[in-house]
Design a protein around this motif. Sequence first.
Motif, mmCIF file in Angstrom:
data_model
loop_
_atom_site.group_PDB
_atom_site.id
_atom_site.type_symbol
_atom_site.label_atom_id
_atom_site.label_comp_id
_atom_site.label_asym_id
_atom_site.label_seq_id
_atom_site.Cartn_x
_atom_site.Cartn_y
_atom_site.Cartn_z
ATOM 1 N N THR A 10 0.829 -1.204 0.000
ATOM 2 C CA THR A 10 0.000 0.000 0.000
ATOM 3 C C THR A 10 0.864 1.255 0.000
ATOM 4 O O THR A 10 0.607 2.201 -0.758
ATOM 5 C CB THR A 10 -0.934 -0.009 1.221
ATOM 6 N N ALA A 11 1.886 1.271 0.827
ATOM 7 C CA ALA A 11 2.775 2.439 0.892
ATOM 8 C C ALA A 11 3.555 2.617 -0.412
ATOM 9 O O ALA A 11 3.739 3.747 -0.884
ATOM 10 C CB ALA A 11 3.734 2.301 2.068
ATOM 11 N N SER A 12 3.986 1.517 -1.005
ATOM 12 C CA SER A 12 4.719 1.641 -2.276
ATOM 13 C C SER A 12 3.800 2.108 -3.399
ATOM 14 O O SER A 12 4.221 2.869 -4.269
ATOM 15 C CB SER A 12 5.386 0.316 -2.641
ATOM 16 N N ALA A 14 1.253 4.152 -3.028
ATOM 17 C CA ALA A 14 1.087 5.594 -2.839
ATOM 18 C C ALA A 14 2.350 6.351 -3.252
ATOM 19 O O ALA A 14 2.262 7.427 -3.851
ATOM 20 C CB ALA A 14 0.736 5.886 -1.385
ATOM 21 N N ALA A 15 3.511 5.786 -2.968
ATOM 22 C CA ALA A 15 4.766 6.447 -3.348
ATOM 23 C C ALA A 15 4.912 6.528 -4.860
ATOM 24 O O ALA A 15 5.364 7.549 -5.396
ATOM 25 C CB ALA A 15 5.947 5.700 -2.736
ATOM 26 N N ILE A 55 -4.823 4.396 4.858
ATOM 27 C CA ILE A 55 -3.371 4.610 4.842
ATOM 28 C C ILE A 55 -2.915 5.073 3.455
ATOM 29 O O ILE A 55 -2.111 6.001 3.333
ATOM 30 C CB ILE A 55 -2.638 3.333 5.282
ATOM 31 N N HIS A 56 -3.441 4.443 2.419
ATOM 32 C CA HIS A 56 -3.077 4.841 1.052
ATOM 33 C C HIS A 56 -3.468 6.291 0.797
ATOM 34 O O HIS A 56 -2.677 7.073 0.247
ATOM 35 C CB HIS A 56 -3.774 3.910 0.047
ATOM 36 N N MET A 58 -3.950 8.700 3.005
ATOM 37 C CA MET A 58 -3.171 9.633 3.818
ATOM 38 C C MET A 58 -1.758 9.812 3.279
ATOM 39 O O MET A 58 -1.247 10.937 3.219
ATOM 40 C CB MET A 58 -3.124 9.137 5.268
ATOM 41 N N VAL A 59 -1.122 8.722 2.865
ATOM 42 C CA VAL A 59 0.243 8.814 2.321
ATOM 43 C C VAL A 59 0.221 9.578 0.992
ATOM 44 O O VAL A 59 1.065 10.443 0.751
ATOM 45 C CB VAL A 59 0.853 7.419 2.143
ATOM 46 N N SER A 62 -0.565 13.372 1.745
ATOM 47 C CA SER A 62 0.548 14.073 2.368
ATOM 48 C C SER A 62 1.742 14.177 1.416
ATOM 49 O O SER A 62 2.495 15.150 1.472
ATOM 50 C CB SER A 62 0.959 13.386 3.668
ATOM 51 N N GLY A 63 1.922 13.193 0.549
ATOM 52 C CA GLY A 63 3.018 13.245 -0.403
ATOM 53 C C GLY A 63 2.818 14.291 -1.481
ATOM 54 O O GLY A 63 3.787 14.860 -1.995
#
Length: 66
Positions: A10-12, A14-15, A55-56, A58-59, A62-63
């Motif tokens: 999920t974090a990757s 969003a990145a 989480i996706h 929010m990241v 914010s990114g």
Amino acid sequence: MNFPIRLALTASSAAIAIVSFPPLHWSFLALVAWIPFFVALRGASSKACALLGLIHGMVLFSGTLI
């Protein structure tokens, strides 16, 4: 698949989506960025999907502010 792996996917995701916005403008990654997120959601419970979606979002939000 356990939750830490789902969280990393999920974090990757969003990145990858963040770099498709200015100033980098790698817009070809905009559609590819969703693939790790959908893999993370596959087979997860509704509660886990809601948390991963939060989480996706929010990241990603914010990114894009940076």
